[in-house]
Design a protein around this motif. Sequence first.
Motif, PDB file in Angstrom:
ATOM      1  N   TYR A  60      44.003  46.580 -15.709  1.00 25.28           N
ATOM      2  CA  TYR A  60      44.943  46.555 -16.814  1.00 25.28           C
ATOM      3  C   TYR A  60      45.458  47.973 -17.032  1.00 25.28           C
ATOM      4  CZ  TYR A  60      41.303  48.672 -19.623  1.00 25.28           C
ATOM      5  OH  TYR A  60      40.357  49.527 -20.105  1.00 25.28           O
ATOM      6  N   LYS A  61      46.568  48.073 -17.719  1.00 27.09           N
ATOM      7  CA  LYS A  61      47.099  49.363 -18.119  1.00 27.09           C
ATOM      8  C   LYS A  61      46.774  49.542 -19.594  1.00 27.09           C
ATOM      9  CE  LYS A  61      50.917  49.240 -14.871  1.00 27.09           C
ATOM     10  NZ  LYS A  61      52.369  49.216 -14.699  1.00 27.09           N
ATOM     11  N   GLU A  62      46.420  50.766 -19.985  1.00 24.09           N
ATOM     12  CA  GLU A  62      46.053  51.041 -21.375  1.00 24.09           C
ATOM     13  C   GLU A  62      47.193  50.708 -22.330  1.00 24.09           C
ATOM     14  OE1 GLU A  62      43.434  51.697 -24.192  1.00 24.09           O
ATOM     15  OE2 GLU A  62      42.907  51.964 -22.103  1.00 24.09           O
ATOM     16  N   SER A  63      48.437  51.072 -21.960  1.00 24.25           N
ATOM     17  CA  SER A  63      49.590  50.714 -22.777  1.00 24.25           C
ATOM     18  C   SER A  63      50.772  50.406 -21.876  1.00 24.25           C
ATOM     19  CB  SER A  63      49.946  51.831 -23.766  1.00 24.25           C
ATOM     20  OG  SER A  63      50.541  52.907 -23.103  1.00 24.25           O
ATOM     21  N   VAL A  64      51.605  49.465 -22.313  1.00 24.29           N
ATOM     22  CA  VAL A  64      52.786  49.056 -21.557  1.00 24.29           C
ATOM     23  C   VAL A  64      53.957  48.922 -22.528  1.00 24.29           C
ATOM     24  CG1 VAL A  64      51.558  47.842 -19.707  1.00 24.29           C
ATOM     25  CG2 VAL A  64      52.200  46.607 -21.761  1.00 24.29           C
ATOM     26  N   ILE A  65      55.179  48.974 -21.988  1.00 28.37           N
ATOM     27  CA  ILE A  65      56.376  48.777 -22.791  1.00 28.37           C
ATOM     28  C   ILE A  65      56.940  47.403 -22.438  1.00 28.37           C
ATOM     29  CG2 ILE A  65      58.686  49.625 -23.346  1.00 28.37           C
ATOM     30  CD1 ILE A  65      56.569  51.641 -24.095  1.00 28.37           C
ATOM     31  N   ILE A  66      57.084  46.536 -23.446  1.00 27.79           N
ATOM     32  CA  ILE A  66      57.665  45.207 -23.257  1.00 27.79           C
ATOM     33  C   ILE A  66      58.796  45.060 -24.266  1.00 27.79           C
ATOM     34  CG2 ILE A  66      57.266  42.723 -23.259  1.00 27.79           C
ATOM     35  CD1 ILE A  66      54.295  43.307 -22.814  1.00 27.79           C
ATOM     36  N   SER A  67      60.000  44.781 -23.778  1.00 20.70           N
ATOM     37  CA  SER A  67      61.185  44.612 -24.630  1.00 20.70           C
ATOM     38  C   SER A  67      61.399  45.791 -25.572  1.00 20.70           C
ATOM     39  CB  SER A  67      61.083  43.317 -25.442  1.00 20.70           C
ATOM     40  OG  SER A  67      60.959  42.216 -24.588  1.00 20.70           O
ATOM     41  N   GLY A  68      61.068  46.985 -25.118  1.00 22.72           N
ATOM     42  CA  GLY A  68      61.298  48.190 -25.907  1.00 22.72           C
ATOM     43  C   GLY A  68      60.171  48.558 -26.854  1.00 22.72           C
ATOM     44  N   TYR A  69      59.154  47.704 -27.009  1.00 24.72           N
ATOM     45  CA  TYR A  69      58.019  47.980 -27.888  1.00 24.72           C
ATOM     46  C   TYR A  69      56.812  48.393 -27.066  1.00 24.72           C
ATOM     47  CZ  TYR A  69      60.597  45.571 -31.590  1.00 24.72           C
ATOM     48  OH  TYR A  69      61.533  45.207 -32.507  1.00 24.72           O
ATOM     49  N   GLU A  70      55.987  49.285 -27.624  1.00 13.80           N
ATOM     50  CA  GLU A  70      54.765  49.705 -26.940  1.00 13.80           C
ATOM     51  C   GLU A  70      53.636  48.738 -27.293  1.00 13.80           C
ATOM     52  OE1 GLU A  70      51.897  53.603 -26.372  1.00 13.80           O
ATOM     53  OE2 GLU A  70      53.530  53.693 -27.813  1.00 13.80           O
ATOM     54  N   TYR A  71      52.912  48.297 -26.284  1.00 12.93           N
ATOM     55  CA  TYR A  71      51.774  47.394 -26.468  1.00 12.93           C
ATOM     56  C   TYR A  71      50.510  48.079 -25.970  1.00 12.93           C
ATOM     57  CZ  TYR A  71      54.619  43.339 -27.660  1.00 12.93           C
ATOM     58  OH  TYR A  71      55.459  42.466 -28.294  1.00 12.93           O
ATOM     59  N   ILE A  72      49.414  47.883 -26.694  1.00  9.69           N
ATOM     60  CA  ILE A  72      48.114  48.467 -26.373  1.00  9.69           C
ATOM     61  C   ILE A  72      47.172  47.347 -25.928  1.00  9.69           C
ATOM     62  CG2 ILE A  72      46.172  49.822 -27.285  1.00  9.69           C
ATOM     63  CD1 ILE A  72      48.775  51.370 -27.301  1.00  9.69           C
ATOM     64  N   TYR A  73      46.343  47.621 -24.922  1.00 11.25           N
ATOM     65  CA  TYR A  73      45.394  46.623 -24.419  1.00 11.25           C
ATOM     66  C   TYR A  73      44.208  46.509 -25.367  1.00 11.25           C
ATOM     67  CZ  TYR A  73      42.473  44.015 -21.178  1.00 11.25           C
ATOM     68  OH  TYR A  73      41.697  43.055 -20.585  1.00 11.25           O
ATOM     69  N   LYS A  74      44.106  45.386 -26.073  1.00 10.36           N
ATOM     70  CA  LYS A  74      42.995  45.077 -26.981  1.00 10.36           C
ATOM     71  C   LYS A  74      42.725  43.576 -26.890  1.00 10.36           C
ATOM     72  CE  LYS A  74      43.295  48.725 -30.354  1.00 10.36           C
ATOM     73  NZ  LYS A  74      42.000  49.317 -30.449  1.00 10.36           N
ATOM     74  N   PRO A  75      42.025  43.134 -25.851  1.00  8.41           N
ATOM     75  CA  PRO A  75      41.836  41.693 -25.632  1.00  8.41           C
ATOM     76  C   PRO A  75      41.017  40.997 -26.721  1.00  8.41           C
ATOM     77  CG  PRO A  75      40.486  42.962 -24.120  1.00  8.41           C
ATOM     78  CD  PRO A  75      41.368  43.946 -24.834  1.00  8.41           C
TER      79      PRO A  75
END
Length: 148
Positions: A60-75
């Motif tokens: 997994y990546k620690e953070s990704v950009i989806i549709s212009g928003y930053e997302y953090i990996y917290k399952p």
Amino acid sequence: MIPIKKLGKMRVNNRKKPEYCSLFECPRCGKQVVRATGEGNRLTACSQTCSQLGIARGAYKESVIISGYEYIYKPDHPNALKMGYVAKHRLVLEEKLGRHLDKSEVAHHINEDKLDNRPENIELMTFSKHSSFHAKRKARENGKFIAV
């Protein structure tokens, strides 16, 4: 995607006519899905979300950009997406409020910069209030009259 087993003719994805289908394994997340054989051979991921995140199996990546928003990996977060990511602006607002956000609550960026996740730039709104706010702003930009 990687074909595992041919299943024969069957209806898939609410199509009218039966098609030859196979069981495929997604090379990104490892999930098994049924797709029309020709379609599955062309696909590179099981879903758009899996494709956008570009995650290899088990990684997994620690953070990704989806549709212009930053997302953090917290399952383990209660509002995480299927792939285990949560929008950073929602996490910042939750920390500011000291509780988890409800599904009907929206974390609104005051300056409308999707990547500016400072606590002072994010405010809590209901979904309906947020929708009407952006509708009124858009109408003002287009020069339309708004009765308030």
